[in-house]
Design a protein around this motif. Structure first.
Motif, PDB file in Angstrom:
ATOM      1  N   GLY A   1       0.792  -1.226   0.000  1.00 39.94           N
ATOM      2  CA  GLY A   1       0.000   0.000   0.000  1.00 39.94           C
ATOM      3  C   GLY A   1       0.820   1.270   0.000  1.00 39.94           C
ATOM      4  O   GLY A   1       0.286   2.354   0.254  1.00 39.94           O
ATOM      5  N   GLN A   2       2.123   1.176  -0.267  1.00 41.48           N
ATOM      6  CA  GLN A   2       2.984   2.353  -0.344  1.00 41.48           C
ATOM      7  C   GLN A   2       3.786   2.284  -1.632  1.00 41.48           C
ATOM      8  O   GLN A   2       4.087   1.205  -2.127  1.00 41.48           O
TER       9      GLN A   2
ATOM     10  N   ASP B   1      -4.167   3.367  -5.090  1.00 43.48           N
ATOM     11  CA  ASP B   1      -5.066   2.303  -5.543  1.00 43.48           C
ATOM     12  C   ASP B   1      -5.178   2.286  -7.061  1.00 43.48           C
ATOM     13  O   ASP B   1      -5.186   1.223  -7.689  1.00 43.48           O
TER      14      ASP B   1
ATOM     15  N   HIS C   1      -1.674  10.180  -2.364  1.00 48.21           N
ATOM     16  CA  HIS C   1      -2.945   9.917  -1.717  1.00 48.21           C
ATOM     17  C   HIS C   1      -3.315   8.456  -1.913  1.00 48.21           C
ATOM     18  O   HIS C   1      -2.915   7.814  -2.884  1.00 48.21           O
ATOM     19  N   GLU C   2      -4.111   7.936  -0.988  1.00 47.86           N
ATOM     20  CA  GLU C   2      -4.487   6.527  -1.037  1.00 47.86           C
ATOM     21  C   GLU C   2      -5.245   6.185  -2.315  1.00 47.86           C
ATOM     22  O   GLU C   2      -5.057   5.114  -2.901  1.00 47.86           O
ATOM     23  N   ARG C   3      -6.092   7.087  -2.771  1.00 49.85           N
ATOM     24  CA  ARG C   3      -6.842   6.853  -4.010  1.00 49.85           C
ATOM     25  C   ARG C   3      -5.898   6.753  -5.210  1.00 49.85           C
ATOM     26  O   ARG C   3      -6.084   5.923  -6.096  1.00 49.85           O
TER      27      ARG C   3
END
Length: 160
Positions: A62-63, A98, A93-95
């Motif tokens: 996730g990074q 993804d 940003h997380e979005r």
């Protein structure tokens, strides 16, 4: 409501550029990412040292990490100097992470850094591209287009 990001980034001082990436890859999408640096790395980059010629980015747990980028040790650094080729974390940003993860896993795309620069606020940024690799025929076509543009400019200059 989120503010739309500008298409062109406000680059003040370009430190390192990956010119080979535009030849080897079809650039699909570009985005700007922050980069986590130590003090001596920032000083070394401010002196214009650093290379991202053979580097790439990957998504892990996730990074997003910048792998194989070279920021040489700072000349006046002491025992707290940094390791030149360590993986550096990119800030997104997380979005965005993804979306990048989906493109890399499903579509077989690559995350390629195009440049490292300091923006108008003095922050170190990485221009990251979502890219698809070119085959040999595409590279030949790129060379033909570049040569024709150069010849066309020469003809216009001489006879125009």
């Amino acid at each position: 409501m989120a503010r739309p990001t500008p298409q062109t980034f406000d680059k003040r001082k370009v430190v390192a550029e990956n010119r080979r990436a535009r030849f080897d890859y079809h650039i699909e999408d570009k985005l700007e990412a922050g980069i986590v640096l130590t003090g001596t790395e920032v000083k070394s980059l401010r002196f214009g040292e650093g290379s991202i010629a053979e580097s790439y980015a990957e998504v892990k747990d996730g990074q997003v990490w910048l792998i194989n980028s070279n920021v040489p040790e700072f000349s006046h650094g002491n025992r707290f100097n940094h390791e030149p080729k360590r993986p550096r974390k990119l800030l997104l940003h997380e979005r965005e992470i993804d979306r990048l993860t989906g493109a890399v896993e499903r579509k077989g795309m690559t995350l390629v850094p195009l440049s490292i620069y300091f923006n108008s606020r003095g922050r170190a940024k990485v221009e990251l591209a979502l890219a698809k690799g070119k085959n040999v025929a595409d590279k030949r076509q790129t060379i033909k287009e570049r040569d024709w543009a150069r010849d066309k400019a020469r003809l216009m200059r001489d006879h125009g």
